[in-house]
Design a protein around this motif. Sequence first.
Motif, PDB file in Angstrom:
ATOM      1  N   HIS A  66     130.023 -29.279 -96.363  1.00 47.83           N
ATOM      2  CA  HIS A  66     130.904 -28.744 -95.631  1.00 47.83           C
ATOM      3  C   HIS A  66     131.176 -27.380 -96.169  1.00 47.83           C
ATOM      4  CE1 HIS A  66     131.433 -32.472 -93.836  1.00 47.83           C
ATOM      5  NE2 HIS A  66     131.328 -33.104 -95.019  1.00 47.83           N
ATOM      6  N   ALA A  71     135.955 -26.608 -92.766  1.00 48.86           N
ATOM      7  CA  ALA A  71     134.965 -27.761 -92.563  1.00 48.86           C
ATOM      8  C   ALA A  71     135.574 -28.614 -93.570  1.00 48.86           C
ATOM      9  CB  ALA A  71     133.600 -27.406 -92.729  1.00 48.86           C
ATOM     10  N   LYS A  75     137.247 -32.370 -93.162  1.00 50.70           N
ATOM     11  CA  LYS A  75     136.570 -33.549 -93.871  1.00 50.70           C
ATOM     12  C   LYS A  75     137.570 -34.427 -94.843  1.00 50.70           C
ATOM     13  CE  LYS A  75     133.499 -36.332 -94.816  1.00 50.70           C
ATOM     14  NZ  LYS A  75     133.053 -37.441 -93.621  1.00 50.70           N
TER      15      LYS A  75
END
Lengths: 84, 540, 540
Positions: A66, A71, A75
Amino acid sequence: MADDTRDVRAWLVERVATYLRRAPEDVDTSVALTEYGLDSLTALALSADLEDRYDLELDPALAWDHPTIDALAAKLTELIGARP
Amino acid sequence: MISLAAVERAFEDDPGAWSPEVLAEADEREEFPVGAVEALDALGVAAHYVLGPDCDFPRSAAVLRAVARRDLTVAIAHGKTFLGSAPVWVAGSAAQVDGLAERVRGGASVCLALSEPEHGADLLAGEVTATPVGRGWSLDGEKWPINNGTRGDLATVLARTDPAGGGRGFGVFLVDRAGLADGAWRCLPKARTHGIRGADISGFALRDAVVGPEALVGGAGDGVAVVLKALQITRIACTSLSLGAADHALRLAVRFVAGRRLYGRTLADLPHARRTLGRVVARVLAAEAVALVATRSVHASPDELGVVSAVAKAFVPTTVQDALGLLAELLGSRGFLVEPDGFAKVERDHRVVGIFDGSTVVNRTLLLTQLPRLGRLLARRRYDADGVRAAVAGDLPPFDRDRLTLVSATGCAVVQSLPDAVDRVRAHPLAPEGLLALTGPLLAEADAVRDEAIAFTPTVGGLPAAAYRLAERYENLFAAAACLHRWLAHVDHADGPLWTDARWVRGCLAHLLDRPDDAVSDALARAVLDHPGALSDVTR
Amino acid sequence: MTAPARADALARLLGAPPDAAVLDADERAEPWPEGERILAEYGLGAEFVPVAHGGRLDRFDHLVEVLRSVYRRDPALGLGYGVGSFIAAAAVWTAGDERQTASAARTLLSGGRIAAAFHETAHGNDLAAVDCAATPTPDGLLLHGRKEVVANIGRAEALVVFARTDPRPGPRAHSLLLLDRATVRDATDLPRHATTGMRGVLLGGLDFDHVPVPADSVLGGLGTGLETALKAFQVTRATLPAMATGVLDTALRIAVDHLSTRRLYGGTALDLPHVRSVLAGVFTDLLRAEVFAAVALRALHLAPGSAGLYSAAVKIAVPRLLLDAVDRLADLLGAHFYLRGGPSGLFQKLLRDLAPVGFGHVARAACQSTLLPQLPRLAARGWTTPTPVPDGLFTLDGDLPPAAFDRFTLHAGGRDPLAAAVADEDRPDLADLAASCASLRPADLGVTATPAHYDLTTRYVRLLARTTWRRAHLDHPARGFLADPAWSRAALHRSDHPRVPLPEPLAEAVLGELLERHRAGRSFGLTARTPTARPDSREE
């Protein structure tokens, strides 16, 4: 949920900025960390920080999979939410 | 599997391959030590290089040390197969593991191909590419300098599977040279090196080297992770090379100091010379404590090897090289002569151990990226006590590769247990005053390192110079803890002159804390001069 | 300090490293032929002959600077072509009569060599134990015995032999002989000694079989050999380590060349703070070595009665600085240090060639044995009622009276002008040292002295060195790097905290000077002007 993501992201921005020796406002959360010169080994250290901060067990290579703060934050929020 | 004793007997039984004259001549002429390497093959030493659930890594490491003690070039020339096959042991499929194990036991030579001409330490800068073709891959590019790059039958090659690179942009491929088309593997010239002159340090260029899907070890983006895990184990194996060199040099030094006459006496009669020898012994024993605990940790706490291997690979070669530097001055011109079984070759050969498989700086950088967490965990004093016990002595659990991880979540139990080890020493009836006196400074140092580690931030663009000193101090804590644990585990039933008055552990701590103790150094020197087996009383 | 113009001229004749021919000669373990030709053409022998005897030797610091031009290029050439002759010649200038000095001058001025045949393998630095005997007979002397590990003994035109002339033990049992090699019959060349560094130096031996030599070959009278040697060594102990700084100069240049072009983690290695810090530390240490040596060399002219103290101190301190520094550079170069080819291929040769600076000629421990017996008298006299500091002792650019060899004394008699210049900050240390030395008994001062007593010499040497660094800064004219406070602060930091990196602003200030010199192709030592770059980038 959206608020949590903001918190996580804010914390990540702070932390990454320290690593990069930059001001937090100079860190674009949509840019890949490697673009900023965060090498893969330091990325491993980042996942250790996250584990300690959120008391989670993470895949050490999380930041490889990620690669932006956005990102990563998404997550992490998901993982925090899934916690029992 | 051949035992350590049998390997050592073989040295005596086969003086041809192992004669110092033959080995010195091969070194001078830069010829591969064929005879000795073939002798090791004939003995089946390569079976020690297969790492699986039924392996005994400390025993294998002891065999490698025994070979290195005889000749470091030979140990490096032969031991490369362990380095080369490690990625398969840690991440290969069952079929890959079984297939390679059979080849290795059969004497195949396997090299680890990471370095590239322009990129030594920087794995992620590698330019060798792996492009999908059909179901398999085509590999292109140059690997150099590679140990056994020319003589290798197989190679584990790190190659870029994603042109963008990055942590998920590389794969590891097990390449069988015999299976490649003509011209796909071209050997690159042997590097002429400062030491290990006879070793095959060369490389190869791959061009349209097509391998099948079965060559890929792990997933197409797993290469860096696979290599980092494999290196955790090979770096610990490297400490055996350092210990073997230290054993060899100490044997030569003791003989010299006992026999050399100067000013109407022997060198052994001069307190100044004895102190130097004693300081060398303390360094070597500290290096040994780290290496032995690290080696056992492969079984005992594989999830912490990310820290343990970096500590061991930084500390052991550096400490042994430092000891060799002291011996060089003690031996003077004798240590400078080219002669069979000479010190000069040991010194030259050993300098490579601190360089290959990740240099000291690379390992300290790796340690530093984990240091803030290590500081926090040290402050908490929480650790896996069973893991520490097993890392120090007693029965070992089977090696479990699935517990390997890139970053240790639990930090480093050996260091985190240091305060408790000190408590146990303080309560121990056999702990002499001279040892107790060192425990206060040791705890103070642990506190200081802990605080600085917590405050440290591993910034990008190069870590500050002072950080490397902090890493070194953390390594020293590991070494001190390893010494104390080993002393506690064995003192009740150990004897020998180095155990008297806790001499060896006091010598090690005096070195690690930079609090020189001439009386202890003198006692260490007298112990090894007067009692040939004294050092093995500590190794156990 | 300014270099004599001839040092620059010689540097130009020799060209700049790296040069494959120097490495090739080393590989073949032969002298570098082109280098020997250039030195012959330049007439290097004249540098070893005092002006009074027709040569160019007027200042010891200029001699050193000329030889640094050679050591920068090829240390084996410096030692193998020149320095052996200088050791021998120094004994002649110290004790020879008019005929003998004229003869030695003739040999050197005509391009010949004089071998210094002092060493016997069995006795090392223990000159008093030398066995090779010259037994007085009615017709002269009969020379019998072996000399070993002597540079150029097989091809020298003349020999200075240290031989026993009285079978009884004691300081008057030996004499020095100046022999014309052509008249020495019945002497057998011994096999050459192969060494791991300085491979191009022809180290040989001679076995004298009852060789008759004339009575007038004795230098300075029968029984004066040890005394003459100890006086002559006061010059060589200071000059040889001082020349060897040229080795570190080139090693540092190779390192900067490499690190400034080496791509690593997206920049060059020179961008990494750790690399910058190490380079700044090494550069500081190079200057520390040269400044300390420069003051000791000036003392040979300005305070000859005490110069023996400072020569021994230089031999104790400078080799350690140089050896440690080159090891740290090796760590930075990593695998590139270990390769004998490529742009950094010369580095490993420099590392090997530098090794004997510590144990060669007269070992560091022997120099400690020279200083230790003098400490009680220095403490009682020299440090309480200071000897006046000679004018210009620290003015490294200042004029000097001509070099002379007849004013050295066996001991300083408690006179220590350098100690009189110890800074106020270090006065308490000196007082503390004096207190420790006051309690020394004669039995504490011999070769069996305890290590703690040996350490008193280390503390003394440290105080001397710190004094030279401070004063060379204070007494320096207001230009050049020595005038920069960064220099003295860095020097003292390295002395106070050898394991702690320089604070970053200080490291950057020092590094700025280093990189500027590197860019301009100037040397890194005191003179900072001898051209060292390749012809295409040389500043004219």
